[in-house]
Design a protein around this motif. Structure first.
Motif, mmCIF file in Angstrom:
data_model
loop_
_atom_site.group_PDB
_atom_site.id
_atom_site.type_symbol
_atom_site.label_atom_id
_atom_site.label_comp_id
_atom_site.label_asym_id
_atom_site.label_seq_id
_atom_site.Cartn_x
_atom_site.Cartn_y
_atom_site.Cartn_z
ATOM 1 N N THR A 1 -173.117 34.575 98.512
ATOM 2 C CA THR A 1 -173.578 33.975 99.766
ATOM 3 C C THR A 1 -173.122 34.827 100.946
ATOM 4 O OG1 THR A 1 -173.413 31.817 98.716
ATOM 5 C CG2 THR A 1 -173.611 31.833 101.102
ATOM 6 N N ILE B 1 -164.369 26.042 104.361
ATOM 7 C CA ILE B 1 -164.652 25.515 105.700
ATOM 8 C C ILE B 1 -163.686 24.397 106.102
ATOM 9 C CG2 ILE B 1 -166.361 23.749 105.038
ATOM 10 C CD1 ILE B 1 -168.052 24.838 107.460
ATOM 11 N N GLY C 1 -171.315 16.059 96.181
ATOM 12 C CA GLY C 1 -170.417 17.080 95.635
ATOM 13 C C GLY C 1 -170.363 18.236 96.618
HETATM 14 P P1 ADP Z 1 -176.480 21.556 99.693
HETATM 15 O O1 ADP Z 1 -176.618 20.211 99.012
HETATM 16 O O2 ADP Z 1 -176.878 21.494 101.158
HETATM 17 O O3 ADP Z 1 -177.130 22.653 98.926
HETATM 18 P P2 ADP Z 1 -173.798 22.292 98.702
HETATM 19 O O4 ADP Z 1 -172.511 21.670 99.124
HETATM 20 O O5 ADP Z 1 -174.240 22.085 97.307
HETATM 21 O O6 ADP Z 1 -174.900 21.793 99.781
HETATM 22 O O7 ADP Z 1 -173.742 23.863 98.964
HETATM 23 C C1 ADP Z 1 -173.839 24.465 100.206
HETATM 24 C C2 ADP Z 1 -172.940 25.699 100.248
HETATM 25 O O8 ADP Z 1 -171.596 25.287 100.498
HETATM 26 C C3 ADP Z 1 -172.892 26.487 98.944
HETATM 27 O O9 ADP Z 1 -172.961 27.886 99.268
HETATM 28 C C4 ADP Z 1 -171.508 26.157 98.376
HETATM 29 O O10 ADP Z 1 -170.976 27.213 97.593
HETATM 30 C C5 ADP Z 1 -170.732 26.024 99.673
HETATM 31 N N1 ADP Z 1 -169.413 25.366 99.603
HETATM 32 C C6 ADP Z 1 -168.899 24.521 98.674
HETATM 33 N N2 ADP Z 1 -167.644 24.174 99.010
HETATM 34 C C7 ADP Z 1 -167.346 24.805 100.186
HETATM 35 C C8 ADP Z 1 -166.213 24.870 101.053
HETATM 36 N N3 ADP Z 1 -165.090 24.181 100.798
HETATM 37 N N4 ADP Z 1 -166.294 25.646 102.180
HETATM 38 C C9 ADP Z 1 -167.411 26.325 102.468
HETATM 39 N N5 ADP Z 1 -168.513 26.305 101.693
HETATM 40 C C10 ADP Z 1 -168.480 25.567 100.572
#
Ligand code: ADP
Length: 180
Positions: free
Chosen positions: A169, A17, A37
């Motif tokens: 996902t 993203i 994280g």
């Molecule tokens: P939360 O604490 O809301 O669960 P996380 O960051 O742990 O948030 O995860 C939310 C989603 O974002 C997960 O599906 C993870 O794999 C995804 N994610 C992690 N890094 C990125 C990225 N750079 N771009 C898009 N999605 C990401």
């Protein structure tokens, strides 16, 4: 995959993203607006110090971002001009109003985008990482919330991307959007 609800285009994309070419990206933040994280860490690293500074200011002036609400900052070094930070619910088995809170994240983010004249945005899959929300259930809440806003003609951005990091996902979101 793409699907249109009224004049709203939804696009499911697998990727990172922080690289999205949209007006605003949504961050799956925490309610304290303290760097985490996952996607939050990636967005803060890519956005740089301006983003962190604005988050710190919001925490100092309004105490953060309660679960289900959203706040807006600059996009800093990102292509996206803005970041909308929303705090998703932690999954606790579905007995703590998690679906309503997750739906509220999408609604409040979309309304805040519209208020700022933002036409294109990208969401990650809020709450399905560290916060443990089951992916298929979360995908259903996310996509149904947007479908309902489109059908009730709310003013929301007309291009809405979901940028999904991993195969599992992405595939879950495709399955849910296909059926909706
Ligand atoms: P939360 O604490 O809301 O669960 P996380 O960051 O742990 O948030 O995860 C939310 C989603 O974002 C997960 O599906 C993870 O794999 C995804 N994610 C992690 N890094 C990125 C990225 N750079 N771009 C898009 N999605 C990401």
């Amino acid at each position: 995959m793409k699907k249109q609800f009224e004049d709203i285009q939804i696009e499911l994309i697998q990727g990172d993203i922080t690289k999205a070419s949209v007006d605003a990206i949504i961050n799956a933040a925490n309610k304290e607006l303290i760097g985490g994280g996952g996607v939050d860490g990636a967005i803060r690293r890519a956005g740089g110090p301006e983003v962190v500074k604005e988050c710190d200011n919001i925490r100092a002036t309004q105490g953060g971002c309660p679960t289900g609400s959203a706040v807006i900052t600059t996009g800093g070094n990102l292509f996206a001009k803005h970041i909308i930070h929303t705090a998703g619910p932690i999954w606790e088995g579905g007995i703590k109003d998690e679906p309503t809170l997750l739906s509220s994240c999408y609604k409040e983010s979309l309304f805040l985008a519209a208020k700022n004249e933002i036409n294109s945005i990208a969401f990650p899959s809020i709450s399905t990482g560290i916060y443990g929300y089951p992916i298929k259930k979360a995908a259903h809440v996310a996509l149904k919330t947007i479908k309902e806003l489109a059908e009730s003609r709310h003013k929301i951005p007309t291009t809405i991307q979901f940028i999904l990091f991993d195969d599992i996902t992405y595939n879950n979101y495709v399955d849910v959007l296909t059926e909706l």
